[in-house]
Motif scaffolding. Structure first.
Motif, PDB file in Angstrom:
ATOM      1  N   SER A 153       0.533  -1.327   0.592  1.00 25.85           N
ATOM      2  CA  SER A 153      -0.009  -0.500   0.296  1.00 25.85           C
ATOM      3  C   SER A 153       1.259   1.636   0.173  1.00 25.85           C
ATOM      4  O   SER A 153       1.761   1.513   0.616  1.00 25.85           O
ATOM      5  CB  SER A 153      -1.324  -0.238   1.196  1.00 25.85           C
ATOM      6  N   ASP A 154       0.200   2.206  -0.588  1.00 26.22           N
ATOM      7  CA  ASP A 154       1.418   3.629  -0.277  1.00 26.22           C
ATOM      8  C   ASP A 154       1.120   3.920   1.243  1.00 26.22           C
ATOM      9  O   ASP A 154       1.975   4.637   1.194  1.00 26.22           O
ATOM     10  CB  ASP A 154       0.006   4.210  -1.379  1.00 26.22           C
ATOM     11  N   THR A 168      -1.564   2.572  -4.990  1.00 29.26           N
ATOM     12  CA  THR A 168      -2.533   3.934  -4.076  1.00 29.26           C
ATOM     13  C   THR A 168      -4.034   3.321  -4.571  1.00 29.26           C
ATOM     14  O   THR A 168      -4.192   2.074  -5.832  1.00 29.26           O
ATOM     15  CB  THR A 168      -2.421   5.274  -4.817  1.00 29.26           C
ATOM     16  N   ARG A 169      -5.491   3.203  -4.047  1.00 32.96           N
ATOM     17  CA  ARG A 169      -6.157   3.241  -4.251  1.00 32.96           C
ATOM     18  C   ARG A 169      -6.677   3.412  -5.573  1.00 32.96           C
ATOM     19  O   ARG A 169      -6.824   2.425  -6.396  1.00 32.96           O
ATOM     20  CB  ARG A 169      -7.554   3.698  -3.461  1.00 32.96           C
ATOM     21  N   GLU A 170      -6.521   4.587  -6.572  1.00 29.38           N
ATOM     22  CA  GLU A 170      -6.596   4.719  -7.534  1.00 29.38           C
ATOM     23  C   GLU A 170      -6.323   4.573  -8.290  1.00 29.38           C
ATOM     24  O   GLU A 170      -7.131   4.198  -9.273  1.00 29.38           O
ATOM     25  CB  GLU A 170      -6.055   6.173  -7.720  1.00 29.38           C
ATOM     26  N   GLU A 171      -4.829   4.028  -8.085  1.00 29.43           N
ATOM     27  CA  GLU A 171      -4.444   3.080  -9.249  1.00 29.43           C
ATOM     28  C   GLU A 171      -4.463   1.562  -9.208  1.00 29.43           C
ATOM     29  O   GLU A 171      -5.060   0.795 -10.771  1.00 29.43           O
ATOM     30  CB  GLU A 171      -2.600   3.217  -8.774  1.00 29.43           C
ATOM     31  N   THR A 173      -7.697   1.000  -8.999  1.00 30.11           N
ATOM     32  CA  THR A 173      -8.858   0.868  -9.818  1.00 30.11           C
ATOM     33  C   THR A 173      -8.742   1.139 -11.101  1.00 30.11           C
ATOM     34  O   THR A 173      -9.872   0.388 -11.780  1.00 30.11           O
ATOM     35  CB  THR A 173     -10.084   1.837  -8.571  1.00 30.11           C
ATOM     36  N   ASP A 174      -8.230   1.828 -11.594  1.00 33.30           N
ATOM     37  CA  ASP A 174      -8.008   2.227 -13.214  1.00 33.30           C
ATOM     38  C   ASP A 174      -7.218   0.859 -13.737  1.00 33.30           C
ATOM     39  O   ASP A 174      -7.609   0.799 -15.017  1.00 33.30           O
ATOM     40  CB  ASP A 174      -6.786   3.619 -13.215  1.00 33.30           C
ATOM     41  N   ALA A 177     -10.285  -1.849 -13.869  1.00 33.10           N
ATOM     42  CA  ALA A 177     -11.912  -0.835 -14.732  1.00 33.10           C
ATOM     43  C   ALA A 177     -11.914  -1.523 -15.738  1.00 33.10           C
ATOM     44  O   ALA A 177     -13.358  -1.686 -16.210  1.00 33.10           O
ATOM     45  CB  ALA A 177     -11.421   0.271 -14.771  1.00 33.10           C
ATOM     46  N   TRP A 202      -2.667  -3.771   1.325  1.00 36.99           N
ATOM     47  CA  TRP A 202      -4.454  -3.651   1.066  1.00 36.99           C
ATOM     48  C   TRP A 202      -4.293  -4.743   0.486  1.00 36.99           C
ATOM     49  O   TRP A 202      -4.247  -5.717  -0.637  1.00 36.99           O
ATOM     50  CB  TRP A 202      -4.075  -2.744  -0.602  1.00 36.99           C
TER      51      TRP A 202
END
Length: 209
Positions: A153-154, A168-171, A173-174, A177, A202
């Motif tokens: 995790s970051d 990161t969470r965003e990485e 998810t992206d 996707a 995570w």
């Protein structure tokens, strides 16, 4: 937990030798039992059907699943780790099929699974390899199949040393996707032998819809 990132000193005759070198001595993630974050999944009944353990290393999670009576495949590119996994399976009387295989080419396995486990593989991938990996996951997971990932995790401080990418969470998810539905991204810990506090991680759950 052996990864698939590029390596500056890869041997042209054996480009994966550096992965074997990781197991020349006991690596810090070789804790002798499943990661608690995945053991909790097993106890909850979340791991079902045919199971694929990607980047299986010495096989603790594959063997955990075999202990549940499930059909299990484990794939890795580190021959040293795979030999250790096969030895563990023999000693424990467990039936697991371990394969020397590139996790970026999962679709070519021509197999289908209900559950895929990933303890420490995705965070080792080069960004350019992520699409091939996620597309392969979608190909091998049956509709409704689940993918469970444990990754750095970051929230884990950078040390300056080369190592897994802190995601990161965003990485996350992206990256997934176009392949899978992200159901949850929860704080977790990766146990290691070097630090009783472990690594901030995570635990991610996804579904193939």
């Amino acid at each position: 937990m052996a990864g698939l990132s590029s390596h500056d000193e890869a041997d042209a005759t054996n480009p994966w030798q550096w992965l074997d070198d990781l197991y020349a001595v006991r690596p810090p993630w070789e804790i002798g039992h499943p990661q608690p974050a995945f053991l909790d999944l097993a106890r909850s009944g979340a791991i079902r059907g045919r199971v694929l353990d990607v980047g299986c290393g010495t096989g603790e999670h594959a063997l955990m699943c075999a202990g549940l009576g499930l059909e299990v495949f484990g794939v890795d590119l580190a021959n040293t780790a795979l030999r250790a996994a096969e030895d563990k399976a023999r000693r424990r009387g467990a039936e697991v099929r371990f394969l020397h295989y590139d996790a970026r080419r999962l679709a070519a396995l021509e197999e289908r699974f209900d559950t895929v486990l990933d303890s420490g593989l995705f965070h080792m991938l080069d960004p350019d390899d992520r699409a091939a990996f996620t597309g392969g996951l979608r190909a091998v997971l049956r509709p409704g199949g689940r993918y469970f990932m444990l990754c750095f995790s970051d929230r884990e401080p950078e040390t300056g040393a080369r190592g897994p990418h802190r995601l990161t969470r965003e990485e996350i998810t992206d990256a997934f996707a176009d392949a899978l539905r992200v159901d949850s991204i929860e704080p977790a810990t990766i146990e290691i032998t070097l630090d009783p506090a472990g690594i901030r991680a995570w635990r991610v759950a996804m579904t193939r819809v």
